[in-house]
Enzyme design. Structure first.
Site, PDB file in Angstrom:
ATOM      1  N   GLY A  18     -51.336  29.383 -20.286  1.00  0.00           N
ATOM      2  CA  GLY A  18     -51.513  30.247 -19.114  1.00  0.00           C
ATOM      3  C   GLY A  18     -52.853  29.940 -18.453  1.00  0.00           C
ATOM      4  O   GLY A  18     -53.467  28.882 -18.698  1.00  0.00           O
ATOM      5  N   ALA A  20     -55.811  31.097 -18.914  1.00  0.00           N
ATOM      6  CA  ALA A  20     -56.970  30.942 -19.800  1.00  0.00           C
ATOM      7  C   ALA A  20     -56.924  29.595 -20.529  1.00  0.00           C
ATOM      8  O   ALA A  20     -57.909  28.845 -20.546  1.00  0.00           O
ATOM      9  CB  ALA A  20     -57.007  32.091 -20.804  1.00  0.00           C
ATOM     10  N   SER A  46     -47.721  35.391 -18.947  1.00  0.00           N
ATOM     11  CA  SER A  46     -47.879  36.391 -17.874  1.00  0.00           C
ATOM     12  C   SER A  46     -48.437  35.782 -16.604  1.00  0.00           C
ATOM     13  O   SER A  46     -48.202  36.293 -15.506  1.00  0.00           O
ATOM     14  CB  SER A  46     -48.847  37.493 -18.318  1.00  0.00           C
ATOM     15  N   ALA A  50     -48.007  36.976 -12.291  1.00  0.00           N
ATOM     16  CA  ALA A  50     -49.012  37.797 -11.594  1.00  0.00           C
ATOM     17  C   ALA A  50     -48.688  37.854 -10.109  1.00  0.00           C
ATOM     18  O   ALA A  50     -48.340  36.845  -9.495  1.00  0.00           O
ATOM     19  CB  ALA A  50     -50.403  37.230 -11.822  1.00  0.00           C
ATOM     20  N   GLU A 117     -56.776  46.691  -3.789  1.00  0.00           N
ATOM     21  CA  GLU A 117     -55.989  47.328  -4.848  1.00  0.00           C
ATOM     22  C   GLU A 117     -56.750  48.540  -5.365  1.00  0.00           C
ATOM     23  O   GLU A 117     -57.931  48.722  -5.057  1.00  0.00           O
ATOM     24  CB  GLU A 117     -55.709  46.326  -5.983  1.00  0.00           C
ATOM     25  N   HIS A 241     -49.036  50.121 -15.981  1.00  0.00           N
ATOM     26  CA  HIS A 241     -49.063  49.956 -14.522  1.00  0.00           C
ATOM     27  C   HIS A 241     -48.259  51.104 -13.922  1.00  0.00           C
ATOM     28  O   HIS A 241     -47.172  51.406 -14.390  1.00  0.00           O
ATOM     29  CB  HIS A 241     -48.444  48.608 -14.142  1.00  0.00           C
ATOM     30  N   ARG A 288     -55.815  52.733 -12.154  1.00  0.00           N
ATOM     31  CA  ARG A 288     -54.444  52.782 -12.681  1.00  0.00           C
ATOM     32  C   ARG A 288     -54.162  53.855 -13.701  1.00  0.00           C
ATOM     33  O   ARG A 288     -53.078  54.411 -13.726  1.00  0.00           O
ATOM     34  CB  ARG A 288     -54.173  51.482 -13.435  1.00  0.00           C
ATOM     35  N   HIS A 349     -48.485  47.278 -19.163  1.00  0.00           N
ATOM     36  CA  HIS A 349     -48.787  46.158 -18.258  1.00  0.00           C
ATOM     37  C   HIS A 349     -49.829  45.196 -18.800  1.00  0.00           C
ATOM     38  O   HIS A 349     -49.724  43.995 -18.613  1.00  0.00           O
ATOM     39  CB  HIS A 349     -49.268  46.745 -16.931  1.00  0.00           C
ATOM     40  N   GLU A 373     -56.216  37.199 -22.072  1.00  0.00           N
ATOM     41  CA  GLU A 373     -55.735  38.553 -22.404  1.00  0.00           C
ATOM     42  C   GLU A 373     -55.718  38.848 -23.897  1.00  0.00           C
ATOM     43  O   GLU A 373     -55.690  40.011 -24.299  1.00  0.00           O
ATOM     44  CB  GLU A 373     -54.338  38.759 -21.790  1.00  0.00           C
ATOM     45  N   ARG A 384     -58.712  48.319 -17.406  1.00  0.00           N
ATOM     46  CA  ARG A 384     -59.011  47.147 -16.574  1.00  0.00           C
ATOM     47  C   ARG A 384     -58.860  47.456 -15.085  1.00  0.00           C
ATOM     48  O   ARG A 384     -57.858  48.033 -14.657  1.00  0.00           O
ATOM     49  CB  ARG A 384     -58.051  46.016 -16.932  1.00  0.00           C
TER      50      ARG A 384
HETATM   51  P1  FAD Z   1     -50.587  34.117 -20.584  1.00  0.00           P
HETATM   52  O1  FAD Z   1     -50.541  33.673 -19.179  1.00  0.00           O
HETATM   53  O2  FAD Z   1     -49.727  35.261 -20.969  1.00  0.00           O
HETATM   54  O3  FAD Z   1     -50.225  32.853 -21.457  1.00  0.00           O
HETATM   55  C1  FAD Z   1     -50.043  32.958 -22.845  1.00  0.00           C
HETATM   56  C2  FAD Z   1     -49.691  31.591 -23.386  1.00  0.00           C
HETATM   57  O4  FAD Z   1     -49.728  31.630 -24.808  1.00  0.00           O
HETATM   58  C3  FAD Z   1     -48.298  31.131 -22.998  1.00  0.00           C
HETATM   59  O5  FAD Z   1     -48.338  29.761 -22.703  1.00  0.00           O
HETATM   60  C4  FAD Z   1     -47.502  31.370 -24.259  1.00  0.00           C
HETATM   61  O6  FAD Z   1     -46.408  30.491 -24.384  1.00  0.00           O
HETATM   62  C5  FAD Z   1     -48.541  31.062 -25.311  1.00  0.00           C
HETATM   63  N1  FAD Z   1     -48.276  31.647 -26.624  1.00  0.00           N
HETATM   64  C6  FAD Z   1     -48.146  32.950 -26.956  1.00  0.00           C
HETATM   65  N2  FAD Z   1     -47.881  33.070 -28.257  1.00  0.00           N
HETATM   66  C7  FAD Z   1     -47.841  31.823 -28.761  1.00  0.00           C
HETATM   67  C8  FAD Z   1     -47.587  31.281 -30.037  1.00  0.00           C
HETATM   68  N3  FAD Z   1     -47.296  32.040 -31.102  1.00  0.00           N
HETATM   69  N4  FAD Z   1     -47.607  29.939 -30.190  1.00  0.00           N
HETATM   70  C9  FAD Z   1     -47.866  29.120 -29.134  1.00  0.00           C
HETATM   71  N5  FAD Z   1     -48.127  29.583 -27.899  1.00  0.00           N
HETATM   72  C10 FAD Z   1     -48.103  30.916 -27.722  1.00  0.00           C
HETATM   73  N6  FAD Z   1     -53.762  39.946 -13.453  1.00  0.00           N
HETATM   74  C11 FAD Z   1     -54.506  39.753 -12.347  1.00  0.00           C
HETATM   75  O7  FAD Z   1     -55.719  39.509 -12.468  1.00  0.00           O
HETATM   76  N7  FAD Z   1     -53.945  39.823 -11.115  1.00  0.00           N
HETATM   77  C12 FAD Z   1     -52.631  40.096 -10.920  1.00  0.00           C
HETATM   78  O8  FAD Z   1     -52.163  40.133  -9.805  1.00  0.00           O
HETATM   79  C13 FAD Z   1     -51.826  40.323 -12.064  1.00  0.00           C
HETATM   80  N8  FAD Z   1     -50.508  40.618 -11.937  1.00  0.00           N
HETATM   81  C14 FAD Z   1     -49.748  40.735 -13.059  1.00  0.00           C
HETATM   82  C15 FAD Z   1     -48.366  40.949 -12.922  1.00  0.00           C
HETATM   83  C16 FAD Z   1     -47.567  41.015 -14.056  1.00  0.00           C
HETATM   84  C17 FAD Z   1     -46.091  41.236 -13.901  1.00  0.00           C
HETATM   85  C18 FAD Z   1     -48.145  40.884 -15.338  1.00  0.00           C
HETATM   86  C19 FAD Z   1     -47.299  40.957 -16.562  1.00  0.00           C
HETATM   87  C20 FAD Z   1     -49.508  40.694 -15.471  1.00  0.00           C
HETATM   88  C21 FAD Z   1     -50.310  40.621 -14.340  1.00  0.00           C
HETATM   89  N9  FAD Z   1     -51.679  40.403 -14.453  1.00  0.00           N
HETATM   90  C22 FAD Z   1     -52.435  40.225 -13.333  1.00  0.00           C
HETATM   91  C23 FAD Z   1     -52.284  40.140 -15.757  1.00  0.00           C
HETATM   92  C24 FAD Z   1     -52.449  38.626 -15.911  1.00  0.00           C
HETATM   93  O9  FAD Z   1     -51.316  37.979 -15.396  1.00  0.00           O
HETATM   94  C25 FAD Z   1     -52.628  38.241 -17.370  1.00  0.00           C
HETATM   95  O10 FAD Z   1     -53.603  39.035 -17.961  1.00  0.00           O
HETATM   96  C26 FAD Z   1     -53.055  36.779 -17.489  1.00  0.00           C
HETATM   97  O11 FAD Z   1     -52.160  35.958 -16.777  1.00  0.00           O
HETATM   98  C27 FAD Z   1     -53.113  36.373 -18.941  1.00  0.00           C
HETATM   99  O12 FAD Z   1     -53.324  34.986 -18.990  1.00  0.00           O
HETATM  100  P2  FAD Z   1     -53.484  34.275 -20.403  1.00  0.00           P
HETATM  101  O13 FAD Z   1     -53.736  32.857 -20.108  1.00  0.00           O
HETATM  102  O14 FAD Z   1     -54.459  35.021 -21.231  1.00  0.00           O
HETATM  103  O15 FAD Z   1     -52.063  34.479 -21.095  1.00  0.00           O
HETATM  104  C1  SIN Z   2     -50.543  44.036  -9.382  1.00  0.00           C
HETATM  105  O1  SIN Z   2     -50.277  43.155  -8.578  1.00  0.00           O
HETATM  106  O2  SIN Z   2     -50.404  45.243  -9.175  1.00  0.00           O
HETATM  107  C2  SIN Z   2     -51.089  43.624 -10.685  1.00  0.00           C
HETATM  108  C3  SIN Z   2     -52.516  43.368 -10.534  1.00  0.00           C
HETATM  109  C4  SIN Z   2     -53.136  43.319 -11.884  1.00  0.00           C
HETATM  110  O3  SIN Z   2     -52.492  43.588 -12.878  1.00  0.00           O
HETATM  111  O4  SIN Z   2     -54.328  43.015 -11.930  1.00  0.00           O
END
Ligand code: FAD
Ligand code: SIN
Length: 531
Positions: A18, A20, A46, A50, A117, A241, A288, A349, A373, A384
């Protein structure tokens, strides 16, 4: 079925593709060979889901101080100020990097268009219409795929971290050397070793029955790090959310907060009246936790299934232009948001708590970094602020990578490690147990550990967890691992961490709201669990 051990052809292992994980990988690849593992498809986290955008101070009338204050107000003072300053001051650089990678942010004249927001005192959210995450994930993946120093392996479900106790000749180093991962294409468990490991596995939202998060958000990295001996913090701070679509078929479609940011109103369908004025002077743009609790209270008080979110008073072209994805999705379900209201309910959320890290993404365990995350960095505190989480992924992804590069000479080559032992397990003939337990956890977490809590309900949840731990432990010990089983074990582990943390906090602060302790205790203190 069998087992396989890999020699470390890679310098650094990143778990997660993702925002990160890929940010860390792209920075690390300036100097090192990086292996990125993902559970299922590379874009199944996730990040791709987003909607709203990424918060950054880019407007002439806005200041870092404003963004810092908004973040700490939303976080109910539990945030670590040092982290908040670090992330917010790094935001313009993070956005510039994404622009360089080709993310097609919406513009207004020469500048990036900024939306608004809840909890933000200014317009400061850069976005790609209402599908920001999809565009960001695509740009990061493209850059990673084109980078010769990065290898991306989808369909690898990491099971556990490889630590000192897996060394063939025990050295007592206490190091993390990589991870064991189930290759779901071959059914084999592989040992991926590296000099440094970056956990970027996302949140634990699927602990709850209703969640906006994708199927794989089962807290795997948090559980893996905890089992390996890392501390976790503030796991009770689970964000709900306010506006998830209420639809009996489509259970986890988010209606972005930007709909409220651009004028959307919350209406009680029974009375036909706006109700946020009874709860907070900031109305629909309160943080929120407050809006989610207000909706929950309204639903309970009037016996409703949902409330209405209405933006139909705005011009239809404006709505379609700002929210094309949501407009199309709803139209497909027979809802026209330009002419009528959208039925919405709160849903889990975001996981504010997680693996405790410092400003360089370092965990308690030598050789293990964590970003995104799955962590508790001090940025979000008790709640958050919207659109601060993608930002955290970019800032900490880069910070962890830079720290690894800077300390590279101190990281030893991994020693030979034991292959995964499957000699005493057989194939499961009772998959139904996994499904039953999975549903049970998510249901009692929703009912007992949700938006409004009591000690009695938390104790009930703790009791259920104890019983399930025996059953799942027994099952795990006897049967060959599958992704479902790995996830179930991690969900249960995270559920326990959430409930334990919630029971420890004898106050109501931010997202943790309990009828038994309605007041706050000063000074604010993190809930840190030590393995
Ligand atoms: P993720 O993007 O969740 O990636 C996790 C990765 O880890 C994936 O590749 C997955 O396959 C991998 N993984 C997990 N477990 C394992 C395992 N056991 N073995 C191998 N790989 C694994 N945040 C904002 O700032 N703005 C927004 O507008 C926003 N909108 C959102 C809308 C929705 C619907 C959701 C659900 C969240 C939203 N968020 C938003 C929150 C934000 O999207 C997430 O916090 C962020 O994308 C997390 O990124 P990440 O890289 O930490 O994890
Ligand atoms: C949203 O678009 O409402 C999600 C934004 C966020 O989770 O930061």
């Amino acid at each position: 079925m069998g087992q396989q051990s890999y020699n470390s052809a890679y310098d650094v292992l990143v778990v997660g593709s993702g925002a990160a994980g890929l940010t860390a990988a792209l920075t690390l690849a300036e100097q090192h060979k990086v292996l990125v593992l993902a559970k299922g498809a590379l874009n199944s986290g996730s990040t791709a889901w987003a909607q709203g955008g990424i918060a950054a101070v880019l407007d002439a009338g806005d200041t870092f101080d404003n963004h810092i204050r908004d973040t700490m107000v939303a976080g109910a003072g539990l945030n670590r100020r040092e982290t908040v300053e670090f992330v917010i001051e790094s935001a313009p650089h993070a956005i510039a990097r994404l622009v360089d990678l080709g993310v097609p942010f919406n513009t207004e004249g020469e500048n990036l268009h900024l939306t608004r927001e809840g909890g933000h005192s200014h317009r400061r959210i850069v976005h790609v219409a209402d599908a920001t995450g999809w565009a960001v994930e695509a740009a990061l993946l493209k850059a990673a795929e084109e980078n010769p120093n990065i290898t991306l392996l989808p369909n690898r479900t990491c099971i556990d971290l490889i630590t000192g106790r897996h060394e063939l000749r025990y050295s007592g180093s206490g190091r993390v050397w990589g991870a064991y991962a189930l290759n779901t294409e071959t059914g084999r468990v592989e040992a991926h070793t590296a000099r440094a490991t970056v956990m970027a596995s996302g949140g634990a939202g699927r602990c709850y029955l209703f969640s906006t998060a994708p199927r794989g958000a089962t807290g795997d990295g948090i559980a893996m790090a905890w089992r390996a001996g890392a501390r976790v913090s503030n796991m009770e701070m689970m964000q709900f959310h306010p506006t998830c679509l209420y639809n009996l078929e489509v259970k986890n479609f988010l209606i972005t907060e930007a709909v409220r940011g651009e004028g959307g109103r919350l209406i009680n369908p029974r009375t036909g009246k706006r109700f946020m004025e009874f709860y907070d002077e900031r109305l629909e743009l309160a943080p929120r936790d407050i809006v989610a609790r207000a909706i929950d209270a309204e639903i309970k008080r009037f016996g409703l299934d949902y409330v209405h979110l209405d933006i139909s008073h705005m011009p239809a072209d404006f709505v379609k232009e700002h929210f094309p994805t949501i407009y199309d999705k709803l139209l497909g379900l027979g809802i026209d948001m330009t002419t009528g209201p959208i039925p919405v309910v709160p849903a889990q959320h975001y996981t504010c708590g997680g693996i405790l890290i410092d400003l360089a993404g370092r965990t308690d365990l030598p050789g293990l970094y964590a970003v995104g995350e799955c962590t508790e960095s001090g940025l979000h505190g008790a709640n958050r602020l919207a659109s601060n989480s993608l930002l955290e992924c970019f800032v900490f992804g880069e910070a962890a990578a830079r720290d690894i590069i800077a300390r590279w000479d101190t990281f030893d080559t991994p020693p030979p490690v034991r292959p995964w032992d499957e000699s005493r397990v057989t194939d499961s003939d009772e998959e139904v147990i996994i499904k039953q337990n999975w549903t049970e956890i998510r249901r009692f977490m929703w009912n007992y550990v949700g938006i409004v809590r009591t000690t009695k309900r938390l104790e009930r949840a703790a009791h259920r967890i104890k019983l399930l731990q025996e059953e799942v432990g027994d099952y795990y010990g006897h049967f060959r691992v599958s992704t479902d089983l790995i996830e179930l074990r991690n969900l249960l582990e995270c559920a326990e961490l959430i409930v334990r943390s919630a029971l420890k906090r004898h106050e109501s602060r931010g997202l943790h709201y309990t009828l038994d302790y309605p007041g706050t205790i000063d000074p604010p203190a993190d809930t840190v669990l030590v393995p």
